[in-house]
Motif scaffolding. Structure first.
Motif, PDB file in Angstrom:
ATOM      1  N   SER A  23      44.980  57.548  72.845  1.00  0.00           N
ATOM      2  CA  SER A  23      46.333  57.844  72.379  1.00  0.00           C
ATOM      3  C   SER A  23      46.862  59.145  72.991  1.00  0.00           C
ATOM      4  O   SER A  23      47.973  59.559  72.700  1.00  0.00           O
ATOM      5  N   PHE A  24      46.064  59.766  73.811  1.00  0.00           N
ATOM      6  CA  PHE A  24      46.454  60.986  74.518  1.00  0.00           C
ATOM      7  C   PHE A  24      45.960  60.869  75.951  1.00  0.00           C
ATOM      8  O   PHE A  24      45.169  59.996  76.279  1.00  0.00           O
ATOM      9  N   ASP A  25      46.434  61.749  76.810  1.00  0.00           N
ATOM     10  CA  ASP A  25      46.059  61.718  78.221  1.00  0.00           C
ATOM     11  C   ASP A  25      44.663  62.323  78.388  1.00  0.00           C
ATOM     12  O   ASP A  25      44.462  63.520  78.155  1.00  0.00           O
ATOM     13  N   CYS A  26      43.710  61.487  78.755  1.00  0.00           N
ATOM     14  CA  CYS A  26      42.326  61.950  78.910  1.00  0.00           C
ATOM     15  C   CYS A  26      42.187  62.992  80.025  1.00  0.00           C
ATOM     16  O   CYS A  26      41.246  63.775  80.021  1.00  0.00           O
ATOM     17  N   ASN A  27      43.115  63.017  80.956  1.00  0.00           N
ATOM     18  CA  ASN A  27      43.074  64.035  82.001  1.00  0.00           C
ATOM     19  C   ASN A  27      43.344  65.428  81.438  1.00  0.00           C
ATOM     20  O   ASN A  27      43.046  66.424  82.073  1.00  0.00           O
ATOM     21  N   HIS A  28      43.927  65.473  80.241  1.00  0.00           N
ATOM     22  CA  HIS A  28      44.226  66.756  79.605  1.00  0.00           C
ATOM     23  C   HIS A  28      43.372  66.985  78.360  1.00  0.00           C
ATOM     24  O   HIS A  28      43.711  67.830  77.527  1.00  0.00           O
ATOM     25  N   ALA A  29      42.282  66.257  78.239  1.00  0.00           N
ATOM     26  CA  ALA A  29      41.366  66.444  77.105  1.00  0.00           C
ATOM     27  C   ALA A  29      40.804  67.858  77.149  1.00  0.00           C
ATOM     28  O   ALA A  29      40.344  68.313  78.194  1.00  0.00           O
ATOM     29  N   LYS A  30      40.858  68.537  76.007  1.00  0.00           N
ATOM     30  CA  LYS A  30      40.409  69.934  75.962  1.00  0.00           C
ATOM     31  C   LYS A  30      39.146  70.101  75.131  1.00  0.00           C
ATOM     32  O   LYS A  30      38.237  70.801  75.535  1.00  0.00           O
ATOM     33  N   LYS A  49      43.940  52.025  68.297  1.00  0.00           N
ATOM     34  CA  LYS A  49      44.326  51.206  67.148  1.00  0.00           C
ATOM     35  C   LYS A  49      44.866  52.081  66.017  1.00  0.00           C
ATOM     36  O   LYS A  49      45.908  51.782  65.429  1.00  0.00           O
ATOM     37  N   MET A  50      44.170  53.155  65.711  1.00  0.00           N
ATOM     38  CA  MET A  50      44.597  54.041  64.634  1.00  0.00           C
ATOM     39  C   MET A  50      45.938  54.674  64.956  1.00  0.00           C
ATOM     40  O   MET A  50      46.836  54.720  64.113  1.00  0.00           O
ATOM     41  N   ALA A  51      46.119  55.155  66.174  1.00  0.00           N
ATOM     42  CA  ALA A  51      47.370  55.796  66.564  1.00  0.00           C
ATOM     43  C   ALA A  51      48.535  54.820  66.505  1.00  0.00           C
ATOM     44  O   ALA A  51      49.635  55.176  66.054  1.00  0.00           O
ATOM     45  N   THR A  52      48.307  53.603  66.927  1.00  0.00           N
ATOM     46  CA  THR A  52      49.352  52.575  66.877  1.00  0.00           C
ATOM     47  C   THR A  52      49.715  52.252  65.436  1.00  0.00           C
ATOM     48  O   THR A  52      50.898  52.188  65.087  1.00  0.00           O
ATOM     49  N   THR A  53      48.705  52.065  64.600  1.00  0.00           N
ATOM     50  CA  THR A  53      48.950  51.786  63.183  1.00  0.00           C
ATOM     51  C   THR A  53      49.686  52.947  62.535  1.00  0.00           C
ATOM     52  O   THR A  53      50.636  52.748  61.763  1.00  0.00           O
ATOM     53  N   TYR A  54      49.274  54.160  62.846  1.00  0.00           N
ATOM     54  CA  TYR A  54      49.919  55.355  62.293  1.00  0.00           C
ATOM     55  C   TYR A  54      51.406  55.375  62.649  1.00  0.00           C
ATOM     56  O   TYR A  54      52.257  55.627  61.789  1.00  0.00           O
ATOM     57  N   LYS A  55      51.730  55.099  63.900  1.00  0.00           N
ATOM     58  CA  LYS A  55      53.136  55.106  64.333  1.00  0.00           C
ATOM     59  C   LYS A  55      53.942  54.036  63.606  1.00  0.00           C
ATOM     60  O   LYS A  55      55.084  54.276  63.199  1.00  0.00           O
ATOM     61  N   ASP A  71      50.732  64.686  56.396  1.00  0.00           N
ATOM     62  CA  ASP A  71      49.778  65.674  55.882  1.00  0.00           C
ATOM     63  C   ASP A  71      48.356  65.116  55.918  1.00  0.00           C
ATOM     64  O   ASP A  71      47.410  65.821  56.284  1.00  0.00           O
ATOM     65  N   GLU A  72      48.212  63.852  55.527  1.00  0.00           N
ATOM     66  CA  GLU A  72      46.897  63.200  55.585  1.00  0.00           C
ATOM     67  C   GLU A  72      46.376  63.163  57.017  1.00  0.00           C
ATOM     68  O   GLU A  72      45.188  63.364  57.265  1.00  0.00           O
ATOM     69  N   GLN A  73      47.288  62.898  57.970  1.00  0.00           N
ATOM     70  CA  GLN A  73      46.889  62.808  59.379  1.00  0.00           C
ATOM     71  C   GLN A  73      46.396  64.154  59.891  1.00  0.00           C
ATOM     72  O   GLN A  73      45.397  64.224  60.599  1.00  0.00           O
ATOM     73  N   VAL A  74      47.075  65.229  59.511  1.00  0.00           N
ATOM     74  CA  VAL A  74      46.668  66.564  59.944  1.00  0.00           C
ATOM     75  C   VAL A  74      45.276  66.884  59.394  1.00  0.00           C
ATOM     76  O   VAL A  74      44.403  67.383  60.119  1.00  0.00           O
ATOM     77  N   LYS A  75      45.047  66.581  58.125  1.00  0.00           N
ATOM     78  CA  LYS A  75      43.732  66.806  57.519  1.00  0.00           C
ATOM     79  C   LYS A  75      42.672  65.940  58.190  1.00  0.00           C
ATOM     80  O   LYS A  75      41.556  66.384  58.446  1.00  0.00           O
ATOM     81  N   TRP A  76      43.048  64.701  58.480  1.00  0.00           N
ATOM     82  CA  TRP A  76      42.107  63.786  59.129  1.00  0.00           C
ATOM     83  C   TRP A  76      41.750  64.287  60.526  1.00  0.00           C
ATOM     84  O   TRP A  76      40.580  64.232  60.930  1.00  0.00           O
ATOM     85  N   LEU A  77      42.726  64.772  61.278  1.00  0.00           N
ATOM     86  CA  LEU A  77      42.452  65.290  62.624  1.00  0.00           C
ATOM     87  C   LEU A  77      41.461  66.454  62.574  1.00  0.00           C
ATOM     88  O   LEU A  77      40.575  66.550  63.426  1.00  0.00           O
ATOM     89  N   ALA A  78      41.606  67.316  61.592  1.00  0.00           N
ATOM     90  CA  ALA A  78      40.659  68.429  61.445  1.00  0.00           C
ATOM     91  C   ALA A  78      39.255  67.896  61.160  1.00  0.00           C
ATOM     92  O   ALA A  78      38.273  68.387  61.722  1.00  0.00           O
ATOM     93  N   MET A  79      39.168  66.874  60.305  1.00  0.00           N
ATOM     94  CA  MET A  79      37.865  66.275  59.993  1.00  0.00           C
ATOM     95  C   MET A  79      37.287  65.596  61.233  1.00  0.00           C
ATOM     96  O   MET A  79      36.108  65.739  61.536  1.00  0.00           O
ATOM     97  N   GLN A  98      41.516  54.293  59.532  1.00  0.00           N
ATOM     98  CA  GLN A  98      42.130  52.986  59.731  1.00  0.00           C
ATOM     99  C   GLN A  98      42.256  52.255  58.395  1.00  0.00           C
ATOM    100  O   GLN A  98      43.272  51.623  58.124  1.00  0.00           O
ATOM    101  N   GLN A  99      41.245  52.350  57.557  1.00  0.00           N
ATOM    102  CA  GLN A  99      41.296  51.709  56.239  1.00  0.00           C
ATOM    103  C   GLN A  99      42.430  52.295  55.397  1.00  0.00           C
ATOM    104  O   GLN A  99      43.144  51.554  54.717  1.00  0.00           O
ATOM    105  N   GLN A 100      42.607  53.617  55.447  1.00  0.00           N
ATOM    106  CA  GLN A 100      43.698  54.251  54.706  1.00  0.00           C
ATOM    107  C   GLN A 100      45.055  53.765  55.202  1.00  0.00           C
ATOM    108  O   GLN A 100      45.943  53.450  54.401  1.00  0.00           O
ATOM    109  N   LEU A 101      45.208  53.694  56.517  1.00  0.00           N
ATOM    110  CA  LEU A 101      46.483  53.241  57.075  1.00  0.00           C
ATOM    111  C   LEU A 101      46.723  51.765  56.787  1.00  0.00           C
ATOM    112  O   LEU A 101      47.869  51.347  56.557  1.00  0.00           O
TER     113      LEU A 101
END
Length: 114
Positions: A23-30, A49-55, A71-79, A98-101
């Protein structure tokens, strides 16, 4: 014969190149997590799949619910980022999100028809 060789080389380059579609550019993975997502087809697929469902969910729910989902997504990204390169951990957190979405999607479907 020349066309055959060119075709064969083109087919081989297709199979030898990792072309995952995170869901992001792997060439810019940090981060190590982003690199792990790009290196694992299973995690990469879960990410897409998760990013598509989220959108989709984010567009279809009422505005008040959107802020909750964000807010849930931000917390999930940190996890997710705490998993680092641990593929099993990444698979588990993607499954959980994915189950939450999917629960939000089910609520949307019940309000149909569209």
């Amino acid at each position: 014969m020349k066309i055959f060789i060119q075709s064969l080389l083109m087919i081989m380059s297709f199979f030898l190149t990792q072309t995952y579609a995170a869901s992001f550019d792997c060439n810019h993975a940090k981060t190590s997590t982003e690199h792990a997502i790009c290196e694992s087809l299973a995690v990469n697929d879960a990410d897409v799949k998760m990013a598509t469902t989220y959108k989709i969910v984010n567009k279809l729910v009422p505005m008040g619910t959107r802020s909750v989902i964000r807010d849930e997504q931000v917390k999930w990204l940190a996890m997710r980022d705490r998993c680092g390169k641990a593929e099993a951990c990444l698979n588990e957190v993607y499954k959980m999100r994915q189950q939450q979405l999917d629960i939000y999607l089910q609520r949307i479907y019940k309000k149909g028809p569209f």
